[in-house]
Motif scaffolding. Structure first.
Motif, mmCIF file in Angstrom:
data_model
loop_
_atom_site.group_PDB
_atom_site.id
_atom_site.type_symbol
_atom_site.label_atom_id
_atom_site.label_comp_id
_atom_site.label_asym_id
_atom_site.label_seq_id
_atom_site.Cartn_x
_atom_site.Cartn_y
_atom_site.Cartn_z
ATOM 1 N N PRO A 188 -4.752 -4.269 -1.852
ATOM 2 C CA PRO A 188 -3.320 -4.104 -1.609
ATOM 3 C C PRO A 188 -2.466 -5.311 -1.967
ATOM 4 O O PRO A 188 -1.257 -5.162 -2.189
ATOM 5 C CB PRO A 188 -3.247 -3.801 -0.106
ATOM 6 C CG PRO A 188 -4.523 -4.310 0.469
ATOM 7 C CD PRO A 188 -5.549 -4.152 -0.613
ATOM 8 N N ARG A 190 2.647 2.461 -5.666
ATOM 9 C CA ARG A 190 1.719 1.976 -6.687
ATOM 10 C C ARG A 190 2.125 0.581 -7.127
ATOM 11 O O ARG A 190 3.298 0.193 -7.050
ATOM 12 C CB ARG A 190 1.711 2.916 -7.880
ATOM 13 C CG ARG A 190 3.006 2.892 -8.699
ATOM 14 C CD ARG A 190 2.812 3.508 -10.067
ATOM 15 N NE ARG A 190 4.061 3.575 -10.809
ATOM 16 C CZ ARG A 190 4.545 2.583 -11.546
ATOM 17 N NH1 ARG A 190 3.901 1.430 -11.611
ATOM 18 N NH2 ARG A 190 5.675 2.715 -12.207
ATOM 19 N N THR A 194 0.820 -1.205 0.000
ATOM 20 C CA THR A 194 0.000 0.000 0.000
ATOM 21 C C THR A 194 0.858 1.260 0.000
ATOM 22 O O THR A 194 0.352 2.353 -0.208
ATOM 23 C CB THR A 194 -0.940 0.031 1.213
ATOM 24 O OG1 THR A 194 -0.155 0.071 2.414
ATOM 25 C CG2 THR A 194 -1.849 -1.163 1.230
ATOM 26 N N ARG A 230 -4.470 2.611 -5.930
ATOM 27 C CA ARG A 230 -3.776 2.156 -4.735
ATOM 28 C C ARG A 230 -3.987 3.113 -3.574
ATOM 29 O O ARG A 230 -4.056 2.699 -2.409
ATOM 30 C CB ARG A 230 -2.289 1.983 -5.025
ATOM 31 C CG ARG A 230 -1.423 1.471 -3.869
ATOM 32 C CD ARG A 230 -1.983 0.250 -3.139
ATOM 33 N NE ARG A 230 -2.388 -0.819 -3.987
ATOM 34 C CZ ARG A 230 -1.606 -1.841 -4.349
ATOM 35 N NH1 ARG A 230 -0.371 -1.894 -3.911
ATOM 36 N NH2 ARG A 230 -2.071 -2.799 -5.124
#
Length: 259
Positions: free
Chosen positions: A220, A7, A4, A255
């Motif tokens: 994630p 990207r 996380t 993200r």
């Protein structure tokens, strides 16, 4: 490393640059040049699918890209003897086994791993001599993920086609999608979590564009996306580098939703 915090990686698939070239039997547009532009725009990987019928990427493309790609070259291929020989000769950085049928327009689903371990296992052992990271393109199903992990591959790429069909912005109302967007998103999320818990690097691909990728990039566990058709289509209007940059921005935006 917590995914996380950055990207996801973008693998740009340049197959359909070759599709345009092959439509007229010319030497242009050259997917090798497109790969270079993608890297200049920030792509983390170049993905190519050498099909048995050579409908787009050609053997020459694979060999030249092995010499010119500066990031990572991911060779998608069927589990055949011919492709094994090519992989051992070319030695890409990564190899993704995919299902392949001559009559299909594009890959229509994931590789059937569960139930075929006895044949895939020995093939993968021979393929390891290439030195490449090994990946399997599979449907987001528990049995396929667990079978992949038992075979010892490093990566699974989850097929996002059903989610993308359900997430299509324009749908023929007389032929509604057979898939529910929320259900398919949860299916991808659960599959990604399972794969990551088994120590696999988790990638995603098929049918993704700058809109529908946002919700998937928010999961994630997805560390990598392989995207081609929508980037090549967008490049017709805005140029290849900008099309790649837009996808990178979309992955970053998606993200950020996970944080």
């Amino acid at each position: 490393m917590n995914p996380t915090h950055r990207r996801p990686r973008l693998g740009v698939n340049v197959d359909h640059v070759a599709t345009i070239r092959q439509a007229r039997g010319t030497t242009y547009p050259d997917p090798v040049s497109a790969a270079a532009l993608a890297e200049l725009a920030g792509a983390d990987q170049i993905t190519i699918h050498l099909r048995e019928d050579r409908r787009h990427i050609q053997d020459r493309d694979v060999r030249v890209m092995r010499q010119t790609v500066q990031t990572r070259l991911n060779l998608e291929m069927a589990a055949t003897e011919e492709m094994l020989e090519i992989a051992l000769e070319v030695r890409p950085d990564m190899i993704t086994l995919v299902p392949e049928r001559r009559e299909e327009q594009t890959t229509e689903g994931g590789l059937a791993v569960a139930g075929h371990e006895d044949t895939l296992g020995p093939y993968l052992e021979r393929l390891r001599a290439s030195g490449a990271y090994l990946s399997l393109f599979i449907d987001p199903e528990q049995a396929q993920i667990e079978a992949s992990a038992k075979l010892g591959v490093e990566i699974v790429e989850l097929h996002t086609g059903d989610y993308c069909e359900a997430a299509a912005e324009f749908t023929n109302k007389q032929v509604p999608s057979a898939f529910d967007r929320n259900t398919e998103w949860r299916r991808l999320r659960d599959a990604a979590q399972l794969a990551a818990s088994l120590g696999l690097t988790v990638a995603a691909g098929h049918g993704l564009d700058t809109k529908n990728v946002l919700a998937v990039a928010a999961i994630p566990e997805f560390e990598e996306f392989n995207i081609g058709h929508s980037i090549v289509a967008r490049a017709i209007y805005v140029g290849f580098e900008r099309a790649v940059a837009e996808m990178i921005d979309a992955l970053a935006e998606g993200r950020s939703l996970a944080e």
